[in-house]
Scaffold this motif. Sequence first.
Motif, short mmCIF file in Angstrom:
data_model
loop_
_atom_site.label_atom_id
_atom_site.label_comp_id
_atom_site.label_asym_id
_atom_site.label_seq_id
_atom_site.Cartn_x
_atom_site.Cartn_y
_atom_site.Cartn_z
N ALA A 182 -66.54 -11.88 21.54
CA ALA A 182 -66.49 -10.85 20.50
C ALA A 182 -65.10 -10.22 20.43
N ALA A 183 -64.49 -9.97 21.59
CA ALA A 183 -63.15 -9.37 21.61
C ALA A 183 -62.12 -10.28 20.97
N GLU A 190 -78.33 -3.66 24.60
CA GLU A 190 -77.23 -2.89 25.17
C GLU A 190 -75.89 -3.61 25.00
N VAL A 191 -75.88 -4.93 25.22
CA VAL A 191 -74.62 -5.68 25.07
C VAL A 191 -74.23 -5.75 23.61
N ALA A 192 -75.18 -5.98 22.72
CA ALA A 192 -74.87 -6.01 21.29
C ALA A 192 -74.29 -4.67 20.84
N ILE A 198 -70.71 -4.29 22.07
CA ILE A 198 -69.77 -5.05 21.23
C ILE A 198 -69.48 -4.28 19.94
N ARG A 199 -70.53 -3.78 19.32
CA ARG A 199 -70.33 -3.03 18.08
C ARG A 199 -69.53 -1.76 18.33
N GLY A 200 -69.73 -1.16 19.50
CA GLY A 200 -68.98 0.04 19.85
C GLY A 200 -67.49 -0.20 19.97
N HIS A 201 -67.13 -1.45 20.25
CA HIS A 201 -65.71 -1.81 20.35
C HIS A 201 -65.19 -2.41 19.04
#
Length: 333
Positions: free
Chosen positions: A32-33, A59-61, A64-67
């Motif tokens: 994702a990064a 939580e991981v999804a 990712i969206r938070g970044h």
Amino acid sequence: MDARDELRFDGRVAVVTGGGRGLGREYALLLAARGARVVVNDVGTGIDGRGASPSPAHEVAEEIRGHGGEAVADVHDVSDAAGARASAGAAVERWGRLDVLVNNAGISILRPLGDLTDEECARVLATHAGGTLNMLRAVWPHMVDSRYGRIVNTCSDALFGDTGLSAYAAGKGAVLGLTTSSAAEGAGHGIKVNAVVPIAATRMSLEALDGDELTAALLADLFPARHVAAVVAFLAHASVPCTGELLHAAGRRVARIFLGATEGVVWEKNPTPEAIRDHLSEIRDTEAFRAPTSVSASMAYSFARLGVGGAEPLTLDLKSPVAGPERTGPAEG
């Protein structure tokens, strides 16, 4: 590193199974990064495959969206064929394509061979062999249609054998076969299939240490999961040159693991059990070896060693779309 040389996944869509914890989480975050849109698949089971929780995938999804990335959570069980199709379908439904599959979902039941129950064997094989095969079948039509695909399977050092790993090793042996076979099948469709053999500090590896705190500390220091993620991202990239291969990701060390065959011994007449016994050291000598890239290449070499050449099957076999030329060389230490 020049930013122009960075391996990017902009516009690509990836599915990472077992992406809610440990190695899978690191894979999902790194892809994702680097620009990929990611389906984070995770049932949220315990290490032994029991129980379920939607939290890890979500939580991981969300992370990712938070970044600033794009991700969706998926909690389908890929050990079930319908679940695997649903997981692949989540990518296509959301983003209209599916470019990358990382088969990471796995469980571990460490038990002496004689103590394994029927149910435990079935559970381990369903996750590793069944889950990998189910996901391959689920993504294959999409990748064939687009004439592009990158698949990274997960094998293990268990292939080398150890006590208490029979069911787990059987599952990973199946993954090895699925990797080489699907690589050969995908070569004509723009699909490359490789596998990672990780050593990392994860829930699974730390539990296997059974309270050995010193080794656990060394494992965490020398083998962080992020190092494996770098190898997976390389294998998942459009530019990866190889297919049908296994890369050993062990901390800052990356190597290749492969199946090889020694030169062996050829008899002028039919060999006898006694002849095998008397020449076993020559048969087993790994000073020279070959690493065929397909069944056809292996058979072709056997024909050649027996003095047969020009047969039609050999001509066809050698033109098969495989990973590349047969590798030869001295044995690895």
